[in-house]
Design a protein around this motif. Structure first.
Motif, PDB file in Angstrom:
ATOM      1  N   ARG A  30       0.803  -1.226   0.000  1.00  0.00           N
ATOM      2  CA  ARG A  30       0.000   0.000   0.000  1.00  0.00           C
ATOM      3  C   ARG A  30       0.838   1.281   0.000  1.00  0.00           C
ATOM      4  O   ARG A  30       0.331   2.344  -0.309  1.00  0.00           O
ATOM      5  CB  ARG A  30      -0.903   0.037   1.242  1.00  0.00           C
ATOM      6  CG  ARG A  30      -2.028  -0.993   1.249  1.00  0.00           C
ATOM      7  CD  ARG A  30      -2.933  -0.823   2.452  1.00  0.00           C
ATOM      8  NE  ARG A  30      -4.053  -1.758   2.427  1.00  0.00           N
ATOM      9  CZ  ARG A  30      -5.213  -1.526   1.823  1.00  0.00           C
ATOM     10  NH1 ARG A  30      -5.395  -0.363   1.202  1.00  0.00           N
ATOM     11  NH2 ARG A  30      -6.175  -2.428   1.851  1.00  0.00           N
ATOM     12  N   VAL A  31       2.111   1.173   0.357  1.00  0.00           N
ATOM     13  CA  VAL A  31       2.932   2.352   0.603  1.00  0.00           C
ATOM     14  C   VAL A  31       3.967   2.551  -0.504  1.00  0.00           C
ATOM     15  O   VAL A  31       4.678   1.615  -0.880  1.00  0.00           O
ATOM     16  CB  VAL A  31       3.645   2.251   1.970  1.00  0.00           C
ATOM     17  CG1 VAL A  31       4.507   3.477   2.220  1.00  0.00           C
ATOM     18  CG2 VAL A  31       2.620   2.080   3.091  1.00  0.00           C
ATOM     19  N   ALA A  32       4.044   3.788  -1.012  1.00  0.00           N
ATOM     20  CA  ALA A  32       5.035   4.125  -2.036  1.00  0.00           C
ATOM     21  C   ALA A  32       6.303   4.715  -1.420  1.00  0.00           C
ATOM     22  O   ALA A  32       7.424   4.352  -1.789  1.00  0.00           O
ATOM     23  CB  ALA A  32       4.440   5.108  -3.038  1.00  0.00           C
ATOM     24  N   LYS A  33       6.113   5.627  -0.457  1.00  0.00           N
ATOM     25  CA  LYS A  33       7.233   6.313   0.189  1.00  0.00           C
ATOM     26  C   LYS A  33       6.826   6.699   1.604  1.00  0.00           C
ATOM     27  O   LYS A  33       5.633   6.726   1.931  1.00  0.00           O
ATOM     28  CB  LYS A  33       7.634   7.576  -0.587  1.00  0.00           C
ATOM     29  CG  LYS A  33       8.203   7.319  -1.973  1.00  0.00           C
ATOM     30  CD  LYS A  33       8.583   8.615  -2.673  1.00  0.00           C
ATOM     31  CE  LYS A  33       9.172   8.342  -4.054  1.00  0.00           C
ATOM     32  NZ  LYS A  33       9.563   9.602  -4.763  1.00  0.00           N
ATOM     33  N   ALA A  34       7.827   7.012   2.428  1.00  0.00           N
ATOM     34  CA  ALA A  34       7.568   7.449   3.800  1.00  0.00           C
ATOM     35  C   ALA A  34       8.429   8.671   4.117  1.00  0.00           C
ATOM     36  O   ALA A  34       9.550   8.808   3.608  1.00  0.00           O
ATOM     37  CB  ALA A  34       7.863   6.328   4.791  1.00  0.00           C
ATOM     38  N   VAL A  35       7.871   9.549   4.939  1.00  0.00           N
ATOM     39  CA  VAL A  35       8.600  10.740   5.387  1.00  0.00           C
ATOM     40  C   VAL A  35       8.443  10.856   6.899  1.00  0.00           C
ATOM     41  O   VAL A  35       7.320  10.860   7.416  1.00  0.00           O
ATOM     42  CB  VAL A  35       8.073  12.022   4.715  1.00  0.00           C
ATOM     43  CG1 VAL A  35       8.924  13.220   5.141  1.00  0.00           C
ATOM     44  CG2 VAL A  35       8.044  11.888   3.198  1.00  0.00           C
ATOM     45  N   THR A  67      12.630   6.411   2.013  1.00  0.00           N
ATOM     46  CA  THR A  67      12.234   7.106   3.239  1.00  0.00           C
ATOM     47  C   THR A  67      13.068   8.365   3.420  1.00  0.00           C
ATOM     48  O   THR A  67      14.299   8.322   3.382  1.00  0.00           O
ATOM     49  CB  THR A  67      12.409   6.191   4.464  1.00  0.00           C
ATOM     50  OG1 THR A  67      11.667   4.979   4.245  1.00  0.00           O
ATOM     51  CG2 THR A  67      11.909   6.861   5.726  1.00  0.00           C
ATOM     52  N   LEU A  68      12.386   9.483   3.625  1.00  0.00           N
ATOM     53  CA  LEU A  68      13.048  10.762   3.863  1.00  0.00           C
ATOM     54  C   LEU A  68      12.899  11.152   5.319  1.00  0.00           C
ATOM     55  O   LEU A  68      11.793  11.138   5.863  1.00  0.00           O
ATOM     56  CB  LEU A  68      12.440  11.852   2.971  1.00  0.00           C
ATOM     57  CG  LEU A  68      12.933  13.287   3.208  1.00  0.00           C
ATOM     58  CD1 LEU A  68      14.416  13.419   2.861  1.00  0.00           C
ATOM     59  CD2 LEU A  68      12.097  14.280   2.386  1.00  0.00           C
ATOM     60  N   PHE A  69      14.016  11.493   5.950  1.00  0.00           N
ATOM     61  CA  PHE A  69      14.007  12.048   7.291  1.00  0.00           C
ATOM     62  C   PHE A  69      14.304  13.546   7.182  1.00  0.00           C
ATOM     63  O   PHE A  69      15.281  13.936   6.549  1.00  0.00           O
ATOM     64  CB  PHE A  69      15.064  11.375   8.167  1.00  0.00           C
ATOM     65  CG  PHE A  69      14.805   9.922   8.423  1.00  0.00           C
ATOM     66  CD1 PHE A  69      14.166   9.507   9.577  1.00  0.00           C
ATOM     67  CD2 PHE A  69      15.199   8.954   7.495  1.00  0.00           C
ATOM     68  CE1 PHE A  69      13.926   8.162   9.808  1.00  0.00           C
ATOM     69  CE2 PHE A  69      14.965   7.609   7.725  1.00  0.00           C
ATOM     70  CZ  PHE A  69      14.324   7.214   8.889  1.00  0.00           C
ATOM     71  N   MET A  70      13.460  14.359   7.806  1.00  0.00           N
ATOM     72  CA  MET A  70      13.633  15.814   7.814  1.00  0.00           C
ATOM     73  C   MET A  70      13.699  16.246   9.279  1.00  0.00           C
ATOM     74  O   MET A  70      12.822  15.898  10.068  1.00  0.00           O
ATOM     75  CB  MET A  70      12.453  16.500   7.105  1.00  0.00           C
ATOM     76  CG  MET A  70      12.167  15.965   5.713  1.00  0.00           C
ATOM     77  SD  MET A  70      10.593  16.569   5.019  1.00  0.00           S
ATOM     78  CE  MET A  70      11.099  18.198   4.443  1.00  0.00           C
ATOM     79  N   HIS A  71      14.721  17.007   9.622  1.00  0.00           N
ATOM     80  CA  HIS A  71      14.898  17.343  11.033  1.00  0.00           C
ATOM     81  C   HIS A  71      15.654  18.661  11.173  1.00  0.00           C
ATOM     82  O   HIS A  71      16.651  18.887  10.493  1.00  0.00           O
ATOM     83  CB  HIS A  71      15.687  16.237  11.741  1.00  0.00           C
ATOM     84  CG  HIS A  71      15.245  15.942  13.134  1.00  0.00           C
ATOM     85  ND1 HIS A  71      14.820  14.701  13.551  1.00  0.00           N
ATOM     86  CD2 HIS A  71      15.150  16.755  14.227  1.00  0.00           C
ATOM     87  CE1 HIS A  71      14.493  14.752  14.834  1.00  0.00           C
ATOM     88  NE2 HIS A  71      14.694  15.988  15.273  1.00  0.00           N
ATOM     89  N   ASN A  90       7.351  22.389   2.686  1.00  0.00           N
ATOM     90  CA  ASN A  90       6.405  21.879   1.682  1.00  0.00           C
ATOM     91  C   ASN A  90       7.043  21.626   0.318  1.00  0.00           C
ATOM     92  O   ASN A  90       6.840  20.556  -0.273  1.00  0.00           O
ATOM     93  CB  ASN A  90       5.221  22.833   1.550  1.00  0.00           C
ATOM     94  CG  ASN A  90       4.314  22.808   2.766  1.00  0.00           C
ATOM     95  OD1 ASN A  90       4.445  21.951   3.628  1.00  0.00           O
ATOM     96  ND2 ASN A  90       3.392  23.753   2.848  1.00  0.00           N
ATOM     97  N   PRO A  91       7.821  22.556  -0.237  1.00  0.00           N
ATOM     98  CA  PRO A  91       8.468  22.268  -1.520  1.00  0.00           C
ATOM     99  C   PRO A  91       9.446  21.102  -1.454  1.00  0.00           C
ATOM    100  O   PRO A  91       9.566  20.335  -2.425  1.00  0.00           O
ATOM    101  CB  PRO A  91       9.191  23.581  -1.864  1.00  0.00           C
ATOM    102  CG  PRO A  91       8.440  24.635  -1.120  1.00  0.00           C
ATOM    103  CD  PRO A  91       8.013  23.972   0.157  1.00  0.00           C
ATOM    104  N   ASP A  92      10.129  20.950  -0.327  1.00  0.00           N
ATOM    105  CA  ASP A  92      11.050  19.821  -0.178  1.00  0.00           C
ATOM    106  C   ASP A  92      10.291  18.495  -0.125  1.00  0.00           C
ATOM    107  O   ASP A  92      10.728  17.494  -0.710  1.00  0.00           O
ATOM    108  CB  ASP A  92      11.900  19.980   1.090  1.00  0.00           C
ATOM    109  CG  ASP A  92      12.995  21.029   0.934  1.00  0.00           C
ATOM    110  OD1 ASP A  92      13.152  21.558  -0.187  1.00  0.00           O
ATOM    111  OD2 ASP A  92      13.675  21.329   1.936  1.00  0.00           O
ATOM    112  N   LEU A  93       9.161  18.496   0.564  1.00  0.00           N
ATOM    113  CA  LEU A  93       8.295  17.311   0.570  1.00  0.00           C
ATOM    114  C   LEU A  93       7.824  16.977  -0.840  1.00  0.00           C
ATOM    115  O   LEU A  93       7.858  15.818  -1.266  1.00  0.00           O
ATOM    116  CB  LEU A  93       7.063  17.567   1.454  1.00  0.00           C
ATOM    117  CG  LEU A  93       7.130  17.161   2.932  1.00  0.00           C
ATOM    118  CD1 LEU A  93       5.868  17.634   3.640  1.00  0.00           C
ATOM    119  CD2 LEU A  93       7.282  15.661   3.058  1.00  0.00           C
ATOM    120  N   LEU A  94       7.397  17.994  -1.566  1.00  0.00           N
ATOM    121  CA  LEU A  94       6.901  17.795  -2.914  1.00  0.00           C
ATOM    122  C   LEU A  94       7.981  17.208  -3.826  1.00  0.00           C
ATOM    123  O   LEU A  94       7.723  16.290  -4.611  1.00  0.00           O
ATOM    124  CB  LEU A  94       6.398  19.125  -3.479  1.00  0.00           C
ATOM    125  CG  LEU A  94       5.848  19.083  -4.911  1.00  0.00           C
ATOM    126  CD1 LEU A  94       4.614  18.200  -4.998  1.00  0.00           C
ATOM    127  CD2 LEU A  94       5.516  20.512  -5.387  1.00  0.00           C
TER     128      LEU A  94
END
Length: 276
Positions: A114-119, A219-223, A267-271
């Motif tokens: 069900r999952v394509a990507k995770a953040v 998977t993207l980690f943002m911190h 938001n742009p980085d997520l996109l």
């Protein structure tokens, strides 16, 4: 209101906006908030043509204020109930703070196919509390202090957190937004004191090491490196090493609540990650 009832009889509130044929992005909020904390992201991704979904965790927001189940296993199962009810596939799951832990467990245990990507944003994994196996963690006394503050005067405690460390408003030169502080307080006070009290153990003592190792999707980690709530060194910097296909993006000077304070950057980085 749109709700789904879980196997143990809990009503979970959710939002489901945008074209049903578009790629879905599911958002998982932090403690002690609600899906309303994602306003800046939901509106942004709607404009970009996505279908956006966000739910209130059990005991939070508009979901049932039940007595039991305030642990990550139930959080992930509740999220799965929403995703299965909507039959979401090829979805991107985005979690903030406690919601990042929820995403890790959901993807590892319920998300296959069900999952394509995770953040994971400012997220609690691998584990927050200090122990012999996690010497860089925060002492249990920190979390005992949170419990004491909540039990003594939740309403005041829920003013102090956003006024200070959550959004970095305690830093020199910071310009606090009364609206942001009041909205945090509003969301917190909508929920259950019991859920919030027990949620502190859930987000601080849950070990997500095995969940992270089981995640196979990108998977993207943002911190932010000035996160005073979930310090980056014992969180994302360790977690990214455990997933099979992980990337870490560090934001100099950004606070824990950077999705709100710096939405124009996040938001742009997520996109870019979602489209990449």
């Amino acid at each position: 209101m749109s709700t789904v009832t879980t196997q143990d009889g809990v009503e979970i509130f959710y939002k489901d906006w945008g074209p049903k044929t578009a790629q879905p992005i599911a958002f998982h909020h932090g403690w002690p908030l609600s899906s309303d904390d994602w306003d800046a992201q939901l509106l942004f991704f709607l404009k970009e043509g996505f279908r956006v979904i966000a739910h209130d965790r059990r005991g939070h927001g508009r979901s049932s204020q039940v007595s039991e189940g305030h642990d990550v296993d139930h959080y992930a199962a509740d999220a799965a109930a929403v995703m299965e009810h909507l039959d979401l596939r090829n979805a991107v799951h985005v979690g903030h703070s406690t919601g990042g832990g929820e995403v890790a467990r959901y993807v590892a245990r319920h998300g296959k196919g069900r999952v394509a990507k995770a953040v994971l944003i400012s997220a609690v994994p691998p584990i927050m509390v200090k122990s012999a196996s996690n010497p860089g963690g925060l002492p249990i006394e920190v979390f005992d202090g949170l419990r004491a503050g909540l039990a003594a005067n939740r309403a005041q405690f829920f003013r102090d957190v956003p006024s200070g460390p959550f959004y970095g408003y305690n830093r020199p030169g910071a310009k606090a937004s009364e609206g942001v502080i009041a909205n945090w307080w509003r969301q917190g006070m909508m929920g259950s004191a019991k859920a919030h009290y027990e949620g502190i153990k859930a987000f601080s003592e849950t070990d997500f090491n095995d969940d992270l190792k089981a995640i196979e999707v990108p998977t993207l980690f943002m911190h932010g490196d000035d996160d005073q709530v979930v310090p980056i060194d014992d969180a994302s910097k360790l977690a990214v090493k455990l997933v099979k296909n992980g990337t870490l993006k560090v934001y100099p000077g950004f606070p824990h609540g950077m999705c709100t304070t710096h939405a124009e950057v996040i938001n742009p980085d997520l996109l870019a990650f979602i489209k990449g």
